[in-house]
Design a protein around this motif. Structure first.
Motif, short mmCIF file in Angstrom:
data_model
loop_
_atom_site.label_atom_id
_atom_site.label_comp_id
_atom_site.label_asym_id
_atom_site.label_seq_id
_atom_site.Cartn_x
_atom_site.Cartn_y
_atom_site.Cartn_z
N ARG A 68 0.81 -1.22 0.00
CA ARG A 68 0.00 0.00 0.00
C ARG A 68 0.84 1.27 0.00
O ARG A 68 0.32 2.36 -0.17
N LYS A 69 2.14 1.16 0.20
CA LYS A 69 3.01 2.33 0.22
C LYS A 69 3.71 2.54 -1.12
O LYS A 69 4.48 3.49 -1.27
N ALA A 70 3.48 1.64 -2.08
CA ALA A 70 4.21 1.68 -3.35
C ALA A 70 3.47 2.51 -4.39
O ALA A 70 2.28 2.81 -4.27
N HIS A 171 -10.02 7.28 -18.09
CA HIS A 171 -8.67 7.68 -17.72
C HIS A 171 -8.10 6.73 -16.68
O HIS A 171 -8.82 5.86 -16.16
N VAL A 172 -6.83 6.88 -16.40
CA VAL A 172 -6.20 6.22 -15.26
C VAL A 172 -5.54 7.28 -14.41
O VAL A 172 -5.14 8.35 -14.90
N HIS A 173 -5.43 7.00 -13.12
CA HIS A 173 -4.77 7.91 -12.18
C HIS A 173 -3.72 7.08 -11.45
O HIS A 173 -4.02 6.02 -10.90
N LEU A 174 -2.47 7.57 -11.46
CA LEU A 174 -1.33 6.80 -10.98
C LEU A 174 -0.64 7.47 -9.80
O LEU A 174 -0.51 8.70 -9.74
N HIS A 175 -0.17 6.63 -8.88
CA HIS A 175 0.78 7.08 -7.87
C HIS A 175 2.17 7.07 -8.50
O HIS A 175 2.57 6.06 -9.11
N VAL A 176 2.90 8.17 -8.38
CA VAL A 176 4.26 8.23 -8.90
C VAL A 176 5.18 8.71 -7.78
O VAL A 176 4.74 9.24 -6.76
N SER A 177 6.48 8.55 -8.00
CA SER A 177 7.44 8.92 -6.97
C SER A 177 8.07 10.29 -7.20
O SER A 177 8.64 10.87 -6.29
N ASN A 217 0.02 11.59 -9.20
CA ASN A 217 0.13 12.19 -7.88
C ASN A 217 1.26 11.58 -7.07
O ASN A 217 1.69 10.45 -7.32
N THR A 218 1.73 12.34 -6.07
CA THR A 218 2.77 11.88 -5.14
C THR A 218 2.21 11.75 -3.73
O THR A 218 2.91 11.97 -2.75
N TRP A 219 0.94 11.39 -3.61
CA TRP A 219 0.28 11.34 -2.31
C TRP A 219 0.82 10.23 -1.40
O TRP A 219 0.56 10.21 -0.21
N LYS A 220 1.55 9.29 -1.97
CA LYS A 220 2.21 8.28 -1.14
C LYS A 220 3.63 8.70 -0.76
O LYS A 220 4.37 7.94 -0.16
N GLY A 221 3.97 9.92 -1.14
CA GLY A 221 5.28 10.46 -0.80
C GLY A 221 6.23 10.43 -1.97
O GLY A 221 6.18 9.52 -2.80
N SER A 226 8.67 1.30 -5.80
CA SER A 226 7.90 0.66 -6.87
C SER A 226 7.39 -0.68 -6.39
O SER A 226 8.04 -1.35 -5.59
N PRO A 227 6.21 -1.13 -6.86
CA PRO A 227 5.71 -2.44 -6.46
C PRO A 227 6.53 -3.56 -7.08
O PRO A 227 7.11 -3.39 -8.16
N ASP A 228 6.58 -4.70 -6.40
CA ASP A 228 7.22 -5.87 -6.97
C ASP A 228 6.33 -6.48 -8.05
O ASP A 228 5.10 -6.31 -8.02
N LYS A 229 6.92 -7.20 -8.98
CA LYS A 229 6.17 -7.83 -10.06
C LYS A 229 5.20 -8.88 -9.56
O LYS A 229 4.23 -9.22 -10.25
N GLU A 230 5.44 -9.43 -8.37
CA GLU A 230 4.58 -10.49 -7.84
C GLU A 230 3.40 -9.95 -7.05
O GLU A 230 2.57 -10.72 -6.55
N GLU A 231 3.29 -8.62 -6.91
CA GLU A 231 2.21 -8.05 -6.11
C GLU A 231 0.96 -7.84 -6.95
O GLU A 231 1.03 -7.53 -8.14
N ALA A 232 -0.19 -8.00 -6.30
CA ALA A 232 -1.46 -7.70 -6.96
C ALA A 232 -1.54 -6.21 -7.27
O ALA A 232 -0.97 -5.38 -6.57
#
Length: 282
Positions: A68-70, A171-177, A217-221, A226-232
């Motif tokens: 949830r932090k990725a 559209h899509v909305h993404l968390h970015v770093s 957005n950078t709302w996760k900081g 980045s998420p791992d490839k094995e994560e949902a």
């Protein structure tokens, strides 16, 4: 014709890696009202009854719960053709005990909820583009309360019958770093324009003066992992170009920036600076 269909570059397909395909399929068909377009042992392509899928669910044996932090998917957004569709869906979700948030964005009216893996979903309708208010190159958007009393005046006697066949991936909305690196990749590289900002924490970008095809957005900081490839969660999403030459020009620009571009079985993929995977389609 929906305004979304008039633009040049847009998002039209999202692929999710899910933990339990049976559970997710039940949610997306029974609760949202997708139809199965194509099915295999580990993947299901879902459509709104049209000629192409909008969403792909893939089950991986080694998939893990999402971090949830990725970075990754904040939400994907389905654009409905009529206000009555949104009214009927809201009533349907309430009857099925789905927790719903909502907002009036001036350009659109939207509801928000999550799938069984926690992936964010927005379903919305656009107001006529003639009513959108622009200040230079940026469109005015707000997060006002949605007027449910007014919305429910549009509900129909039959109620929710599933996604209308004119539904599109709006559209899509993404968390970015890093917002500046994301802006360079999507705007200077892929060819989108900035049409909205929320301080220094979010950007909204589009082509052909749509209110947004992608939110960032950078709302996760900043510097979120980045998420791992094995994560949902988000596996990849599709950006569609109107002609092959416009795609080739975009590929050249992002390669000049140092982005990776790979071809797998005739399909071209790239990765944004926050490791969100993208399929570049024509």
């Amino acid at each position: 014709m929906l305004f979304h269909e008039k633009e040049n570059i847009h998002v039209n397909l999202v692929t999710l890696r899910v933990m339990d395909l049976k559970r997710s399929l039940e949610f997306y068909t029974n609760i949202i009202g997708f139809q199965i377009w194509e099915r295999s042992s580990k993947a299901v392509h879902l459509s709104a009854g049209g000629e192409k899928p909008l969403l792909v669910l893939e089950e991986d044996q080694d998939v893990r719960p999402p971090n949830r932090k990725a970075t990754g998917l904040y939400h994907f957004a389905l654009l409905l053709p009529e206000k009555s569709d949104l009214a009927d869906l809201v009533k349907h979700l309430i009857k099925n005990n789905v927790q719903v948030a909502s907002a009036d964005h001036l350009v659109s009216e939207a509801i928000y909820f999550s799938d069984p893996d926690g992936n964010g979903i927005e379903v919305y309708i656009d107001r006529p583009s003639s009513l959108w208010k622009w200040s230079g190159s940026e469109v005015k958007m707000t997060v006002d309360p949605l007027d449910f009393e007014e919305l429910f005046r549009f509900e129909t006697n039959p109620g929710w019958m599933g996604l209308p066949d004119r539904t599109v991936m709006g559209h899509v909305h993404l968390h970015v770093s890093d917002l500046e690196k994301a802006k360079q990749f999507y705007c200077d590289g892929l060819g989108f324009d900035v049409v909205g900002r929320l301080g220094d924490e979010a950007l909204f970008i589009s082509s052909a003066n749509y209110h947004h095809h992608i939110g960032l957005n950078t709302w996760k900081g900043t510097d979120a992992p980045s998420p791992d490839k094995e994560e949902a969660g988000l596996k990849w999403f599709d950006i569609h170009f109107p002609q092959n030459h416009s795609r080739e020009e975009a590929i050249h620009r992002i390669r000049q920036m140092g982005a990776s571009v790979d071809e797998e079985d005739g399909v071209i993929y790239t990765i944004d600076p926050s490791k969100n995977r993208i399929r570049l389609a024509v």
